[in-house]
Design a protein around this motif. Sequence first.
Motif, PDB file in Angstrom:
ATOM      1  N   PHE A 198       0.860  -1.321  -0.269  1.00  0.00           N
ATOM      2  CA  PHE A 198      -0.182   0.033   0.048  1.00  0.00           C
ATOM      3  C   PHE A 198       0.874   1.254   0.101  1.00  0.00           C
ATOM      4  CE2 PHE A 198      -3.094  -3.282   1.322  1.00  0.00           C
ATOM      5  CZ  PHE A 198      -4.162  -2.831   0.558  1.00  0.00           C
ATOM      6  N   ALA A 199       2.290   1.345   0.028  1.00  0.00           N
ATOM      7  CA  ALA A 199       3.081   2.189   0.053  1.00  0.00           C
ATOM      8  C   ALA A 199       3.241   2.657  -1.273  1.00  0.00           C
ATOM      9  CB  ALA A 199       4.355   1.876   0.567  1.00  0.00           C
ATOM     10  N   ALA A 256      -4.801   0.926  -8.603  1.00  0.00           N
ATOM     11  CA  ALA A 256      -5.255  -0.466  -9.095  1.00  0.00           C
ATOM     12  C   ALA A 256      -6.679  -0.751  -8.420  1.00  0.00           C
ATOM     13  CB  ALA A 256      -4.515  -1.399  -8.964  1.00  0.00           C
ATOM     14  N   ILE A 257      -6.552  -0.681  -7.014  1.00  0.00           N
ATOM     15  CA  ILE A 257      -7.499  -0.771  -5.896  1.00  0.00           C
ATOM     16  C   ILE A 257      -8.717   0.194  -6.393  1.00  0.00           C
ATOM     17  CG2 ILE A 257      -8.209  -0.671  -3.644  1.00  0.00           C
ATOM     18  CD1 ILE A 257      -5.256  -1.832  -2.884  1.00  0.00           C
ATOM     19  N   THR A 258      -8.534   1.325  -6.534  1.00  0.00           N
ATOM     20  CA  THR A 258      -9.390   2.384  -6.630  1.00  0.00           C
ATOM     21  C   THR A 258     -10.181   1.981  -8.118  1.00  0.00           C
ATOM     22  OG1 THR A 258      -8.131   3.957  -5.869  1.00  0.00           O
ATOM     23  CG2 THR A 258      -9.840   4.749  -7.184  1.00  0.00           C
ATOM     24  N   ALA A 259      -9.472   1.703  -9.047  1.00  0.00           N
ATOM     25  CA  ALA A 259     -10.106   1.423 -10.321  1.00  0.00           C
ATOM     26  C   ALA A 259     -10.883  -0.037 -10.398  1.00  0.00           C
ATOM     27  CB  ALA A 259      -8.913   1.409 -11.545  1.00  0.00           C
ATOM     28  N   LEU A 260     -10.251  -0.991  -9.865  1.00  0.00           N
ATOM     29  CA  LEU A 260     -10.962  -2.081  -9.897  1.00  0.00           C
ATOM     30  C   LEU A 260     -11.893  -2.506  -8.937  1.00  0.00           C
ATOM     31  CD1 LEU A 260      -7.665  -4.388 -10.626  1.00  0.00           C
ATOM     32  CD2 LEU A 260      -9.667  -3.577 -11.939  1.00  0.00           C
ATOM     33  N   PHE A 261     -11.852  -1.987  -7.673  1.00  0.00           N
ATOM     34  CA  PHE A 261     -12.825  -2.270  -6.570  1.00  0.00           C
ATOM     35  C   PHE A 261     -13.746  -0.926  -6.298  1.00  0.00           C
ATOM     36  CE2 PHE A 261      -9.325  -5.289  -6.104  1.00  0.00           C
ATOM     37  CZ  PHE A 261     -10.007  -6.632  -6.264  1.00  0.00           C
ATOM     38  N   VAL A 262     -12.959  -0.101  -5.719  1.00  0.00           N
ATOM     39  CA  VAL A 262     -13.797   1.286  -5.139  1.00  0.00           C
ATOM     40  C   VAL A 262     -14.609   1.881  -6.354  1.00  0.00           C
ATOM     41  CG1 VAL A 262     -13.520   3.554  -4.278  1.00  0.00           C
ATOM     42  CG2 VAL A 262     -11.899   1.694  -3.542  1.00  0.00           C
TER      43      VAL A 262
END
Lengths: 318, 131
Positions: free
Chosen positions: A290-291, A298-304
């Motif tokens: 997460f750093a 990637a997390i924002t695009a794929l999940f959030v």
Amino acid sequence: MIYPIISYSLVFILVGGVQAALPAYGGRTIFFSVTVPERFRETAEARSILRGFRRLILLWTIAAEALALATIYTGVPWFLLAAILVVGAGTVGAYARARKQTRQFSVAPSAERTASLAAQSDGLRGSYFILAAAAAPFIAAALFAGSRWDQISDTVALSTAFGVSGSVDVVLLLLALAILHGSRRGSPMRSVNLTVLVAFMLVNSVAPATFIALQWMKPSEQFWGQAFSFGELLFLAGMIVWGLRKGSQLRHSRDTTPDECWKLGQFYYNPQDPALLVEHRIGLGYSPNFARPLSWIAITALFVLPVLAIVCLVIANM
Amino acid sequence: MPASPQIRIDLASATPVYRQIVDQVRTRTVEGVLRAGDVLPSVRRLAIDLGIHFNTVAEAYRTLADEGWIEVAHGRPARVCNRNMPAPPEAAEVENFRQRLRHLIAEMRAQGLSPARISRELLALAEGLKR
């Protein structure tokens, strides 16, 4: 409505079982994401921490099952959402508690690191071929099933419901590429993780397409839909068990990531580490670092973003 | 399939990490484990595998390139060079190397290695140089 809830109910049991078993499948010197002395697992303190953790997991699983039942009897879908939250938050909380108890017995991880000086070889020869071999039927089946999506009845749940629509499939493919490019080579767990991932890709693509073909042959029999979902679930559970057993044989005390970088024992944050993905300290799979800004993108695009879109859609239709 | 050459660093060591990388790549090259034309991992790849900062590996590769062990060019992988043998050093420099060897031998003895064992190790290394 009842079949997806039964599937969720099975998933809660599966998640609870896997979570309860997971601490037994770590390296010899890792216990609840904490670096411990070699034989710590055999001590009375370790066994007591493990018992406490398993009791909490059992408690949260029963609570989630009760909420899933409430959804069936009341028809209120929010109970199911509450059940998912209970399982998620309960598991994280139980793990964090066990980790806190373990930290008083921690020792410093090894400061030695090894790496291959070969440019390509990482023990995964043919890895791109394997990925391509998995991706080809995966894309073909996704296109096939996607074009006949309306023929899949709601008796088929879980991976079929998530699989062919596109989102999760892309996640799995991107994840495979991220593992190849953004994680450390040389770990024996790398090939185990990739094998499990490829199996998931195949099940999530070929299985729905096969089901549609079966439906053409016996369009009126709902039994096949349920049997099919159960079979898929069983296969995925089998793959996880295989991966865990293989991992417990292969995993040695190679993990040199600092304990303090594992937030709540599960989330890795290390600005000094250039890796995008690092192997979980127990069980299977990877944690994003997460750093690294790319992890957040990637997390924002794929999940959030998809979750926000669903929430907006639900609010708009209320 | 022959095992790929490995590098081992110790973050707790007093020797800087970039220096450990330089020393080990140089040693592997002199021993013939790495040969001219062999491709080394990219800076990014080695940094990820070792869990250290990119700049540390980049600095090590620059030092190795300055010493003539590897060639690095933008957009191309780092390769082990066919290094021309430099002219033999002056007597004073040879004496300097001898002093460093003596210090190392003293350190080995301080760690409990017997003179016979040290002698065997040095002989084995000297034999390796003839290959």
